[in-house]
Design a protein around this motif. Structure first.
Motif, PDB file in Angstrom:
ATOM      1  N   SER A 176      80.880 -39.702 100.737  1.00 24.43           N
ATOM      2  CA  SER A 176      80.494 -41.146 100.975  1.00 24.43           C
ATOM      3  C   SER A 176      79.761 -41.443 102.516  1.00 24.43           C
ATOM      4  O   SER A 176      79.128 -42.177 102.721  1.00 24.43           O
ATOM      5  CB  SER A 176      81.623 -41.858 100.726  1.00 24.43           C
ATOM      6  N   TYR A 177      80.013 -40.325 103.034  1.00 29.34           N
ATOM      7  CA  TYR A 177      79.141 -40.237 104.485  1.00 29.34           C
ATOM      8  C   TYR A 177      77.578 -39.690 104.452  1.00 29.34           C
ATOM      9  O   TYR A 177      77.030 -39.792 105.428  1.00 29.34           O
ATOM     10  CB  TYR A 177      80.140 -39.153 105.485  1.00 29.34           C
ATOM     11  N   ALA A 178      77.556 -39.031 103.229  1.00 27.20           N
ATOM     12  CA  ALA A 178      76.110 -38.631 103.303  1.00 27.20           C
ATOM     13  C   ALA A 178      75.149 -39.783 103.215  1.00 27.20           C
ATOM     14  O   ALA A 178      75.365 -40.770 102.564  1.00 27.20           O
ATOM     15  CB  ALA A 178      75.910 -37.644 101.936  1.00 27.20           C
ATOM     16  N   SER A 179      74.136 -39.607 103.908  1.00 29.85           N
ATOM     17  CA  SER A 179      72.979 -40.678 104.378  1.00 29.85           C
ATOM     18  C   SER A 179      71.852 -40.232 104.661  1.00 29.85           C
ATOM     19  O   SER A 179      71.622 -39.117 104.985  1.00 29.85           O
ATOM     20  CB  SER A 179      73.490 -41.716 105.527  1.00 29.85           C
ATOM     21  N   GLY A 180      70.742 -41.020 104.430  1.00 29.18           N
ATOM     22  CA  GLY A 180      69.516 -40.680 104.700  1.00 29.18           C
ATOM     23  C   GLY A 180      68.453 -40.558 103.730  1.00 29.18           C
ATOM     24  O   GLY A 180      68.806 -40.653 102.555  1.00 29.18           O
ATOM     25  N   THR A 181      67.330 -40.461 104.042  1.00 23.26           N
ATOM     26  CA  THR A 181      65.989 -40.152 103.065  1.00 23.26           C
ATOM     27  C   THR A 181      65.623 -38.962 103.017  1.00 23.26           C
ATOM     28  O   THR A 181      65.302 -38.216 103.991  1.00 23.26           O
ATOM     29  CB  THR A 181      64.957 -41.320 103.459  1.00 23.26           C
ATOM     30  N   GLU A 182      65.025 -38.496 101.747  1.00 20.39           N
ATOM     31  CA  GLU A 182      64.317 -37.220 101.558  1.00 20.39           C
ATOM     32  C   GLU A 182      63.137 -37.314 100.531  1.00 20.39           C
ATOM     33  O   GLU A 182      63.404 -38.137  99.641  1.00 20.39           O
ATOM     34  CB  GLU A 182      65.331 -36.110 101.031  1.00 20.39           C
ATOM     35  N   THR A 183      62.193 -36.570 100.803  1.00 19.50           N
ATOM     36  CA  THR A 183      61.027 -36.597  99.836  1.00 19.50           C
ATOM     37  C   THR A 183      60.799 -35.211  99.455  1.00 19.50           C
ATOM     38  O   THR A 183      60.735 -34.429  99.954  1.00 19.50           O
ATOM     39  CB  THR A 183      60.033 -37.470 100.553  1.00 19.50           C
ATOM     40  N   TYR A 184      60.907 -35.280  97.839  1.00 16.46           N
ATOM     41  CA  TYR A 184      60.430 -34.181  97.357  1.00 16.46           C
ATOM     42  C   TYR A 184      58.833 -33.890  96.717  1.00 16.46           C
ATOM     43  O   TYR A 184      58.651 -34.701  96.198  1.00 16.46           O
ATOM     44  CB  TYR A 184      61.521 -33.722  96.000  1.00 16.46           C
ATOM     45  N   ALA A 185      58.422 -32.674  96.987  1.00 14.90           N
ATOM     46  CA  ALA A 185      57.559 -32.094  95.936  1.00 14.90           C
ATOM     47  C   ALA A 185      58.090 -31.210  94.835  1.00 14.90           C
ATOM     48  O   ALA A 185      59.190 -30.542  94.986  1.00 14.90           O
ATOM     49  CB  ALA A 185      56.529 -31.438  96.688  1.00 14.90           C
ATOM     50  N   MET A 186      57.384 -31.005  94.022  1.00 12.64           N
ATOM     51  CA  MET A 186      57.932 -29.991  92.891  1.00 12.64           C
ATOM     52  C   MET A 186      57.912 -28.554  93.192  1.00 12.64           C
ATOM     53  O   MET A 186      56.895 -28.142  93.964  1.00 12.64           O
ATOM     54  CB  MET A 186      56.836 -30.110  91.571  1.00 12.64           C
ATOM     55  N   GLY A 187      58.981 -27.839  92.853  1.00 13.69           N
ATOM     56  CA  GLY A 187      58.836 -26.413  93.263  1.00 13.69           C
ATOM     57  C   GLY A 187      60.508 -25.847  93.206  1.00 13.69           C
ATOM     58  O   GLY A 187      61.120 -26.785  92.640  1.00 13.69           O
ATOM     59  N   LEU A 188      60.534 -24.695  93.608  1.00  7.93           N
ATOM     60  CA  LEU A 188      61.857 -24.203  93.475  1.00  7.93           C
ATOM     61  C   LEU A 188      62.827 -24.578  94.477  1.00  7.93           C
ATOM     62  O   LEU A 188      62.253 -24.710  95.708  1.00  7.93           O
ATOM     63  CB  LEU A 188      61.800 -22.646  93.444  1.00  7.93           C
ATOM     64  N   HIS A 189      64.059 -25.082  94.193  1.00 12.76           N
ATOM     65  CA  HIS A 189      64.821 -25.563  95.325  1.00 12.76           C
ATOM     66  C   HIS A 189      65.257 -24.297  96.276  1.00 12.76           C
ATOM     67  O   HIS A 189      65.442 -23.175  95.877  1.00 12.76           O
ATOM     68  CB  HIS A 189      66.201 -26.165  94.631  1.00 12.76           C
ATOM     69  N   LYS A 190      65.384 -24.722  97.633  1.00 10.78           N
ATOM     70  CA  LYS A 190      65.645 -23.557  98.515  1.00 10.78           C
ATOM     71  C   LYS A 190      67.070 -23.791  98.927  1.00 10.78           C
ATOM     72  O   LYS A 190      67.940 -22.610  99.448  1.00 10.78           O
ATOM     73  CB  LYS A 190      65.038 -23.736  99.825  1.00 10.78           C
ATOM     74  N   THR A 191      68.085 -24.891  98.570  1.00  9.00           N
ATOM     75  CA  THR A 191      69.480 -24.808  98.769  1.00  9.00           C
ATOM     76  C   THR A 191      69.985 -25.754  97.539  1.00  9.00           C
ATOM     77  O   THR A 191      69.506 -26.301  96.505  1.00  9.00           O
ATOM     78  CB  THR A 191      69.593 -25.670 100.079  1.00  9.00           C
ATOM     79  N   ASP A 192      71.382 -25.333  97.549  1.00  3.77           N
ATOM     80  CA  ASP A 192      72.304 -25.534  96.392  1.00  3.77           C
ATOM     81  C   ASP A 192      71.996 -27.263  96.314  1.00  3.77           C
ATOM     82  O   ASP A 192      72.267 -27.823  95.482  1.00  3.77           O
ATOM     83  CB  ASP A 192      73.815 -25.295  96.277  1.00  3.77           C
ATOM     84  N   GLY A 193      72.115 -27.725  97.443  1.00  2.94           N
ATOM     85  CA  GLY A 193      72.270 -29.242  97.470  1.00  2.94           C
ATOM     86  C   GLY A 193      70.748 -29.834  96.942  1.00  2.94           C
ATOM     87  O   GLY A 193      71.052 -30.786  96.312  1.00  2.94           O
ATOM     88  N   ASN A 194      69.734 -29.251  97.172  1.00  2.00           N
ATOM     89  CA  ASN A 194      68.355 -29.627  96.426  1.00  2.00           C
ATOM     90  C   ASN A 194      68.343 -29.458  95.125  1.00  2.00           C
ATOM     91  O   ASN A 194      68.216 -30.446  94.342  1.00  2.00           O
ATOM     92  CB  ASN A 194      67.403 -29.026  97.205  1.00  2.00           C
ATOM     93  N   LEU A 195      69.366 -28.444  94.476  1.00  2.08           N
ATOM     94  CA  LEU A 195      69.124 -28.170  93.109  1.00  2.08           C
ATOM     95  C   LEU A 195      70.088 -29.315  92.625  1.00  2.08           C
ATOM     96  O   LEU A 195      69.840 -29.962  91.545  1.00  2.08           O
ATOM     97  CB  LEU A 195      70.026 -26.867  93.048  1.00  2.08           C
TER      98      LEU A 195
END
Ligand SMILES: [Zn+2]
Length: 384
Positions: free
Chosen positions: A126-145
């Motif tokens: 529940s501490y995770a916070s913030g914004t992120e913007t994605y373009a299409m492609g292969l994830h570079k981290t497990d979190g992005n996956l």
């Protein structure tokens, strides 16, 4: 034209001449382009994530589908009010369920110039916070996956999702390997817009910037234009949820995405001047090509405007007003193209500028040997 010829014969300094050539070319293409119109970003599709029986992520007091819809409508209103020339299309403007592939279809059918999918994030921490913007492609981290897995799970609400998405299993990491080989034609433009969004989130909305990322989102998969998926914050973080449910918080988020849109629109329209070479005189192009060109690409993208079993004269009525047409005889078919660039996106812009005259025009790739390649083969070569 004669003036330009003589002009270049008199110049000995190659570098100076190249510089002048480029400025002349630019001036020429701005002043004398085929229809006098530059590329304008005309249509934006705003996609509010989830909806109907699909709530998306839930916070303590809110559902992702509601916040995504509210921000999407605010964003659309800002664009309509302040940039009248832009057509705003929503994939949904009420609380309904729309399959992911239909969202991309809406953007493709309307020939959108930009597709924006709006979502809220969730995390067991529940501490995770913030914004992120994605373009299409292969994830570079497990979190992005993980983010892509959660968003793609929306298809589990769809009947027959396995057939529709070609056997894609949103929860299996193996499924995501397809994005490794996928050529994202609009990646650079998508990343440009994504970084504008993240900048504005940080400066305009004072949000924590988790950065621009890539992952395999099904909603972006089949779009044929620059497209991004925006995670506006975590509903699982109580503080961030309070911000995101508030009217003021949503206004800030919408305003940031809107400002990024304005920046992107200016950038892309400015850049299009460089691509309108359709009426470029041969003399000028030759001068550029003569300059010991660096980085000769193994493949050129061109816009095909016609094909026929028998040759068509360049003077024919069909080609009226178009110069620098090239003819290729491939498999006993005569193909007629305009433009040429190692950058596929330049041809996308060129295609748009001639769309009124040649609505069926499309982009092809020609190897230096003159052989036609599939676009997939061409992208592989270009990326090598
Ligand atoms: Zn979502």
């Amino acid at each position: 034209m004669v003036f330009i010829d003589i002009f270049f014969k008199q110049k000995k300094d190659q570098f100076l001449s190249l510089l002048l050539t480029i400025s002349l070319l630019l001036l020429y293409s701005i002043t004398y382009s085929q229809n006098g119109e530059k590329y304008l970003l005309k249509t934006i599709v705003i996609d509010a994530g989830h909806g109907g029986l699909d709530n998306g992520t839930s916070g303590k007091q809110s559902k992702e589908k509601d916040i995504a819809l509210s921000i999407s409508l605010k964003l659309g209103n800002l664009i309509k009010e302040n940039i009248p020339g832009v057509n705003v299309i929503y994939t949904r403007d009420t609380d309904v369920f729309i399959p992911l592939n239909e969202r991309a279809d809406i953007a493709n059918k309307n020939k959108a110039d930009l597709f924006i999918s709006i979502h809220c994030n969730g995390n067991p921490n529940s501490y995770a916070s913030g914004t992120e913007t994605y373009a299409m492609g292969l994830h570079k981290t497990d979190g992005n996956l993980e983010v892509a897995k959660i968003e793609n799970s929306a298809i589990l609400f769809e009947e027959d999702y396995s057939t529709k998405y070609e056997g894609f299993d949103p929860n299996s990491a193996e499924s995501y390997i397809i994005f490794k080989f996928l050529q994202n034609t609009f990646l650079q433009q998508s990343l440009n817009y994504a970084s504008f969004v993240q900048d504005q989130f940080e400066t305009r909305a004072q949000r924590k910037n988790r950065g621009v990322k890539q992952a395999g989102f099904l909603v972006l998969w089949k779009t044929t234009m620059p497209s991004v998926l925006i995670e506006v914050g975590f509903l699982t973080n109580p503080k961030e949820e309070l911000f995101l449910v508030s009217n003021e918080g949503q206004d800030y988020i919408a305003s940031a995405i809107y400002r990024a849109f304005k920046d992107y629109k200016s950038m892309i329209e400015e850049k299009s001047h460089f691509a309108s070479k359709i009426e470029t005189p041969d003399t000028i192009v030759d001068n550029i090509n003569d300059e010991n060109s660096v980085n000769i690409s193994p493949v050129s993208f061109k816009v095909q405007i016609a094909s026929a079993r028998n040759p068509i004269s360049f003077d024919s009525e069909y080609f009226k007003g178009i110069s620098n047409i090239e003819e290729y005889k491939i498999d006993n078919i005569y193909k007629y193209t305009v433009g040429s660039s190692a950058d596929y996106n330049e041809m996308v812009i060129l295609k748009k500028t001639i769309e009124d005259k040649f609505p069926d025009a499309f982009i092809i790739a020609i190897e230096n040997s003159g052989k036609q390649l599939s676009l997939t083969e061409a992208f592989k070569l270009v990326n090598q």
